[in-house]
Scaffold this motif. Structure first.
Motif, mmCIF file in Angstrom:
data_model
loop_
_atom_site.group_PDB
_atom_site.id
_atom_site.type_symbol
_atom_site.label_atom_id
_atom_site.label_comp_id
_atom_site.label_asym_id
_atom_site.label_seq_id
_atom_site.Cartn_x
_atom_site.Cartn_y
_atom_site.Cartn_z
ATOM 1 N N THR A 61 44.238 -22.104 85.140
ATOM 2 C CA THR A 61 44.477 -20.742 84.827
ATOM 3 C C THR A 61 45.981 -20.463 84.425
ATOM 4 O O THR A 61 46.892 -20.000 83.843
ATOM 5 C CB THR A 61 44.558 -19.732 86.358
ATOM 6 O OG1 THR A 61 45.028 -18.307 85.831
ATOM 7 C CG2 THR A 61 44.952 -20.600 87.488
ATOM 8 N N THR A 62 46.958 -21.980 85.272
ATOM 9 C CA THR A 62 48.212 -22.447 84.838
ATOM 10 C C THR A 62 48.927 -22.384 83.131
ATOM 11 O O THR A 62 49.039 -21.878 82.408
ATOM 12 C CB THR A 62 49.419 -23.044 86.028
ATOM 13 O OG1 THR A 62 48.870 -22.494 87.084
ATOM 14 C CG2 THR A 62 50.275 -23.041 85.611
ATOM 15 N N GLY A 63 47.702 -22.664 82.494
ATOM 16 C CA GLY A 63 47.546 -22.969 80.767
ATOM 17 C C GLY A 63 47.024 -21.644 80.386
ATOM 18 O O GLY A 63 47.710 -21.576 79.155
ATOM 19 N N LEU A 64 46.566 -20.900 80.544
ATOM 20 C CA LEU A 64 45.590 -19.938 80.333
ATOM 21 C C LEU A 64 47.062 -19.142 80.267
ATOM 22 O O LEU A 64 47.059 -18.557 78.940
ATOM 23 C CB LEU A 64 44.075 -19.358 80.485
ATOM 24 C CG LEU A 64 43.123 -20.315 80.826
ATOM 25 C CD1 LEU A 64 42.000 -19.166 81.708
ATOM 26 C CD2 LEU A 64 42.802 -20.834 79.631
ATOM 27 N N VAL A 65 47.724 -19.117 81.239
ATOM 28 C CA VAL A 65 48.557 -17.746 81.396
ATOM 29 C C VAL A 65 49.734 -18.263 80.455
ATOM 30 O O VAL A 65 50.551 -17.365 79.699
ATOM 31 C CB VAL A 65 49.086 -17.741 82.579
ATOM 32 C CG1 VAL A 65 50.477 -16.942 82.698
ATOM 33 C CG2 VAL A 65 47.757 -16.687 83.375
ATOM 34 N N ALA A 87 43.301 -13.216 78.561
ATOM 35 C CA ALA A 87 43.255 -14.114 79.782
ATOM 36 C C ALA A 87 42.806 -14.875 80.758
ATOM 37 O O ALA A 87 43.485 -13.255 81.155
ATOM 38 C CB ALA A 87 43.987 -15.247 79.561
ATOM 39 N N TYR A 88 41.553 -14.619 81.581
ATOM 40 C CA TYR A 88 41.280 -15.030 82.611
ATOM 41 C C TYR A 88 42.212 -15.358 83.532
ATOM 42 O O TYR A 88 43.328 -16.265 83.270
ATOM 43 C CB TYR A 88 40.267 -16.163 83.269
ATOM 44 C CG TYR A 88 39.015 -15.144 82.683
ATOM 45 C CD1 TYR A 88 38.598 -13.604 82.441
ATOM 46 C CD2 TYR A 88 37.762 -15.667 82.669
ATOM 47 C CE1 TYR A 88 37.297 -13.308 81.987
ATOM 48 C CE2 TYR A 88 36.699 -15.157 82.032
ATOM 49 C CZ TYR A 88 36.510 -13.591 81.904
ATOM 50 O OH TYR A 88 35.319 -12.903 81.876
ATOM 51 N N THR A 89 42.646 -14.860 84.638
ATOM 52 C CA THR A 89 43.879 -15.376 85.504
ATOM 53 C C THR A 89 44.101 -14.879 86.895
ATOM 54 O O THR A 89 42.513 -13.893 87.611
ATOM 55 C CB THR A 89 45.183 -14.726 85.034
ATOM 56 O OG1 THR A 89 46.573 -15.375 86.013
ATOM 57 C CG2 THR A 89 45.733 -13.331 86.176
ATOM 58 N N GLY A 90 43.908 -15.765 87.784
ATOM 59 C CA GLY A 90 43.876 -16.515 88.974
ATOM 60 C C GLY A 90 45.492 -16.888 89.648
ATOM 61 O O GLY A 90 44.967 -17.050 90.986
ATOM 62 N N LEU A 91 46.422 -16.828 88.728
ATOM 63 C CA LEU A 91 47.986 -17.067 89.658
ATOM 64 C C LEU A 91 48.114 -16.310 90.883
ATOM 65 O O LEU A 91 47.849 -15.046 90.995
ATOM 66 C CB LEU A 91 48.752 -16.919 88.160
ATOM 67 C CG LEU A 91 48.357 -17.826 87.537
ATOM 68 C CD1 LEU A 91 50.222 -17.838 86.110
ATOM 69 C CD2 LEU A 91 48.393 -19.296 88.262
ATOM 70 N N PRO A 92 48.426 -16.960 91.537
ATOM 71 C CA PRO A 92 49.965 -15.636 93.019
ATOM 72 C C PRO A 92 50.257 -14.477 92.496
ATOM 73 O O PRO A 92 50.235 -13.448 93.160
ATOM 74 C CB PRO A 92 50.392 -16.700 94.178
ATOM 75 C CG PRO A 92 48.908 -18.008 93.528
ATOM 76 C CD PRO A 92 49.009 -17.949 92.275
ATOM 77 N N THR A 93 50.955 -15.031 91.413
ATOM 78 C CA THR A 93 52.110 -14.142 91.011
ATOM 79 C C THR A 93 52.154 -14.090 89.081
ATOM 80 O O THR A 93 51.208 -15.140 88.612
ATOM 81 C CB THR A 93 53.449 -14.511 91.113
ATOM 82 O OG1 THR A 93 53.681 -15.706 90.597
ATOM 83 C CG2 THR A 93 53.783 -14.780 92.549
ATOM 84 N N THR A 94 52.474 -13.032 88.925
ATOM 85 C CA THR A 94 52.443 -12.598 87.342
ATOM 86 C C THR A 94 53.619 -12.782 86.784
ATOM 87 O O THR A 94 54.941 -12.078 86.962
ATOM 88 C CB THR A 94 51.847 -11.682 87.654
ATOM 89 O OG1 THR A 94 50.730 -10.854 87.723
ATOM 90 C CG2 THR A 94 51.839 -10.981 85.529
ATOM 91 N N PRO A 95 53.335 -13.863 85.501
ATOM 92 C CA PRO A 95 54.667 -13.851 84.502
ATOM 93 C C PRO A 95 55.338 -12.451 84.270
ATOM 94 O O PRO A 95 54.865 -10.749 84.323
ATOM 95 C CB PRO A 95 54.291 -14.515 84.068
ATOM 96 C CG PRO A 95 53.108 -14.956 84.272
ATOM 97 C CD PRO A 95 52.480 -13.977 84.851
ATOM 98 N N SER A 96 56.370 -12.063 83.716
ATOM 99 C CA SER A 96 57.801 -11.004 83.586
ATOM 100 C C SER A 96 57.132 -11.125 81.897
ATOM 101 O O SER A 96 56.543 -11.959 81.772
ATOM 102 C CB SER A 96 59.032 -11.526 83.295
ATOM 103 O OG SER A 96 59.222 -10.091 82.715
#
Length: 302
Positions: free
Chosen positions: A142-146, A157-166
């Motif tokens: 998910t890091t690479g996808l985001v 993109a699917y994401t499962g990151l604990p925080t969302t980038p600006s």
């Protein structure tokens, strides 16, 4: 704006800009060609033609990567703006959803079904036959996808990151609680639940660094002061479950519902679940095709 001479045909100007933007994003003619579904020689010739037309070098080699020259840095945002404007013009020209055109690049997980994506795409293609949907994955999860989304290499993109980038908005899709997976003959298999402290001396199977679930679990272990030994790293969560079933190590991953031949135990510690969502950039504004696919994916969770 610097005029770009026509080289081969009426569509060449746009293709040259697409090639320029792709090489700048990938740092490689080879990867840019793969992204554009073009021959490497075509992309190389396109960059050379654009440099001749503009009268300046756009790239220089820095180690194994192609890096932008000062001129390339100055021209890149203008090239992106031109392509975005053309996409917007095509978008506005579509009278109905059936006439939507363009391309939507969707970043997905390697082997975990978040929604019935094949069903979603089948219905989307029937309603929007002029839209091309490209599916992409990332070896860093998910890091690479985001990262690809933020860089403009993906539209969704699917994401499962604990925080969302600006600059990124996320629509929730699924919430997956962490559970403990062990082989059927494991000494803990008969227990209904265990704590992370109970597993401190175990060998672990987990996903690689960069996956959202790995980040969540690593943070929980650090809070508890537990250092573990990871003996196998996988590029998807179902593989973790399979290896745990075979007794290679214990797996503490979100329960995605995949078939498991061993024992599944509840986790006694409070660990945040994996919240999977669909991410898109808030700017530039996504085109109608991207928004239409996003709506279909979100609707498939209900």
């Amino acid at each position: 704006m610097i005029a770009i001479d026509q080289v081969d045909d009426e569509g060449m100007e746009t293709r040259l800009l697409e090639q320029f933007v792709a090489v700048a994003a990938e740092g490689s003619v080879t990867r840019a060609a793969e992204r554009l579904w073009a021959a490497q020689s075509t992309v190389s010739a396109g960059i050379a033609s654009l440099e001749r037309s503009l009268g300046t070098r756009l790239f220089e080699r820095g180690g194994r990567r192609l890096v932008l020259t000062a001129s390339g840095e100055d021209l890149l945002p203008h090239a992106r703006a031109v392509l975005e404007s053309l996409d917007r013009m095509r978008d506005l020209a579509a009278v109905s959803d059936a006439e939507l055109r363009g391309r939507v690049r969707l970043g997905i997980f390697t082997s975990m079904d978040v929604v019935d994506l094949t069903g979603v795409l089948r219905g989307f293609r029937q309603r929007h036959p002029l839209v091309s949907v490209e599916l992409m994955t990332s070896p860093t999860g998910t890091t690479g996808l985001v990262q690809d989304l933020v860089a403009g290499r993906l539209d969704l993109a699917y994401t499962g990151l604990p925080t969302t980038p600006s600059g990124v908005v996320v629509e929730p899709l699924r919430v997956l609680p962490f559970r403990v997976f062990v082989a059927a003959d494991h000494v803990l298999a008969g227990r209904g639940s265990v704590s992370l402290a109970d597993l401190a001396d175990e060998s672990f199977v987990d996903t690689a660094h960069g996956f959202g679930n790995r980040m969540i679990l690593d943070a929980a272990l650090e809070r508890l002061g537990i250092r573990r030994r990871v003996v196998a790293e996988m590029n998807d969560m179902p593989a973790v479950v399979r290896f745990a079933s075979a007794g290679i190590g214990v797996g503490v991953v979100p329960d995605s519902g995949v078939r498991f031949d061993g024992a599944v135990l509840e986790l006694e510690d409070e660990v945040e679940p994996l919240r999977i969502g669909l991410a898109m950039r808030s700017a530039p504004e996504p085109n109608r095709a991207t928004l239409a696919l996003a709506r279909d994916i979100v609707a498939a969770t209900h």
